[in-house]
Scaffold this active site. Structure first.
Site, PDB file in Angstrom:
ATOM      1  N   HIS A   1       0.847  -1.203   0.000  1.00  0.00           N
ATOM      2  CA  HIS A   1       0.000   0.000   0.000  1.00  0.00           C
ATOM      3  C   HIS A   1       0.884   1.257   0.000  1.00  0.00           C
ATOM      4  O   HIS A   1       0.638   2.218  -0.721  1.00  0.00           O
ATOM      5  CB  HIS A   1      -0.874   0.046   1.263  1.00  0.00           C
ATOM      6  CG  HIS A   1      -1.869  -1.066   1.389  1.00  0.00           C
ATOM      7  ND1 HIS A   1      -1.949  -1.880   2.491  1.00  0.00           N
ATOM      8  CD2 HIS A   1      -2.855  -1.496   0.550  1.00  0.00           C
ATOM      9  CE1 HIS A   1      -2.935  -2.751   2.340  1.00  0.00           C
ATOM     10  NE2 HIS A   1      -3.486  -2.544   1.170  1.00  0.00           N
TER      11      HIS A   1
ATOM     12  N   LYS B   1     -17.908  -6.286   8.029  1.00  0.00           N
ATOM     13  CA  LYS B   1     -16.678  -7.041   7.766  1.00  0.00           C
ATOM     14  C   LYS B   1     -15.903  -7.230   9.070  1.00  0.00           C
ATOM     15  O   LYS B   1     -15.711  -6.267   9.812  1.00  0.00           O
ATOM     16  CB  LYS B   1     -15.830  -6.251   6.754  1.00  0.00           C
ATOM     17  CG  LYS B   1     -14.761  -7.070   6.070  1.00  0.00           C
ATOM     18  CD  LYS B   1     -14.168  -6.280   4.912  1.00  0.00           C
ATOM     19  CE  LYS B   1     -12.921  -6.951   4.372  1.00  0.00           C
ATOM     20  NZ  LYS B   1     -12.317  -6.177   3.288  1.00  0.00           N
TER      21      LYS B   1
ATOM     22  N   ARG C   1      -2.299  -6.157  -8.473  1.00  0.00           N
ATOM     23  CA  ARG C   1      -1.191  -7.102  -8.299  1.00  0.00           C
ATOM     24  C   ARG C   1      -1.217  -8.206  -9.337  1.00  0.00           C
ATOM     25  O   ARG C   1      -0.192  -8.773  -9.682  1.00  0.00           O
ATOM     26  CB  ARG C   1      -1.268  -7.750  -6.902  1.00  0.00           C
ATOM     27  CG  ARG C   1      -0.881  -6.830  -5.779  1.00  0.00           C
ATOM     28  CD  ARG C   1      -1.354  -7.349  -4.468  1.00  0.00           C
ATOM     29  NE  ARG C   1      -2.805  -7.304  -4.400  1.00  0.00           N
ATOM     30  CZ  ARG C   1      -3.529  -7.573  -3.328  1.00  0.00           C
ATOM     31  NH1 ARG C   1      -2.932  -7.968  -2.224  1.00  0.00           N
ATOM     32  NH2 ARG C   1      -4.844  -7.486  -3.357  1.00  0.00           N
TER      33      ARG C   1
END
Ligand code: ADP
Length: 156
Positions: A18, A42, A91
């Protein structure tokens, strides 16, 4: 007009991946808001207060970066902040497929706001918060995978 980008995420916890992405993106934007999306449904390893603290420690030395948190939709937060861009990292192809639909929906909701993708640097392509959580649970020192200004001790 200042180019403002929001970098949203759950950052559970923030990683060197990050961090590098934001540093790379500083060449493109005047101001980057690293924004912790607080999602009550979450379950996270670290509380939102802890995750925000890690983000502050990570980015406080960078003048053009601020840290904030929000509830609800990223697009609404961007609008409230007058940000024209959403920054996301890629990614691999799974990231791409996942991000593509979100970016398309966001564009439909607000055509003024564009998502900008940057590739993860080669060193960080295998790095994720979920892998870090697994290592932390098993008492492994994750210092090599954390941003420069954050250490394993800060997480404990
Ligand atoms: P989210 O739950 O929103 O995906 P994350 O904190 O997992 O939140 O990720 C936030 C953003 O950072 C996403 O765009 C993700 O693709 C990107 N990201 C995650 N890990 C890395 C990494 N190692 N290198 C570059 N970008 C990354």
């Amino acid at each position: 007009m200042k180019r403002v980008a929001v970098f949203p995420g759950s950052f559970d916890p923030v990683t060197q991946g990050h961090y590098r992405l934001v540093v790379d993106a500083l060449e493109l934007f005047d101001h980057i808001i690293v924004a912790l999306g607080v999602n009550t449904s979450k379950t996270c390893m670290f509380s939102s207060t802890q995750r925000l603290g890690f983000l502050e420690k990570t980015f406080q030395h960078l003048d053009k970066v601020t840290v904030d948190s929000f509830e609800g939709l990223t697009i609404d937060f961007c609008q409230a902040q007058n940000a024209q861009f959403i920054l996301r990292g890629l990614r691999n192809t799974q990231d791409f497929e996942y991000e593509k639909s979100i970016a398309q929906m966001n564009k439909k909701m607000n055509a003024q706001i564009d998502t900008v993708f940057l590739m993860a640097s080669q060193d960080n392509q295998a790095l994720s918060s979920s892998i870090l959580r697994e290592l932390i649970k098993n008492n492994k020192n994750v210092d090599p995978f954390l941003p420069e200004h954050l250490s394993y001790e800060d997480l404990c």
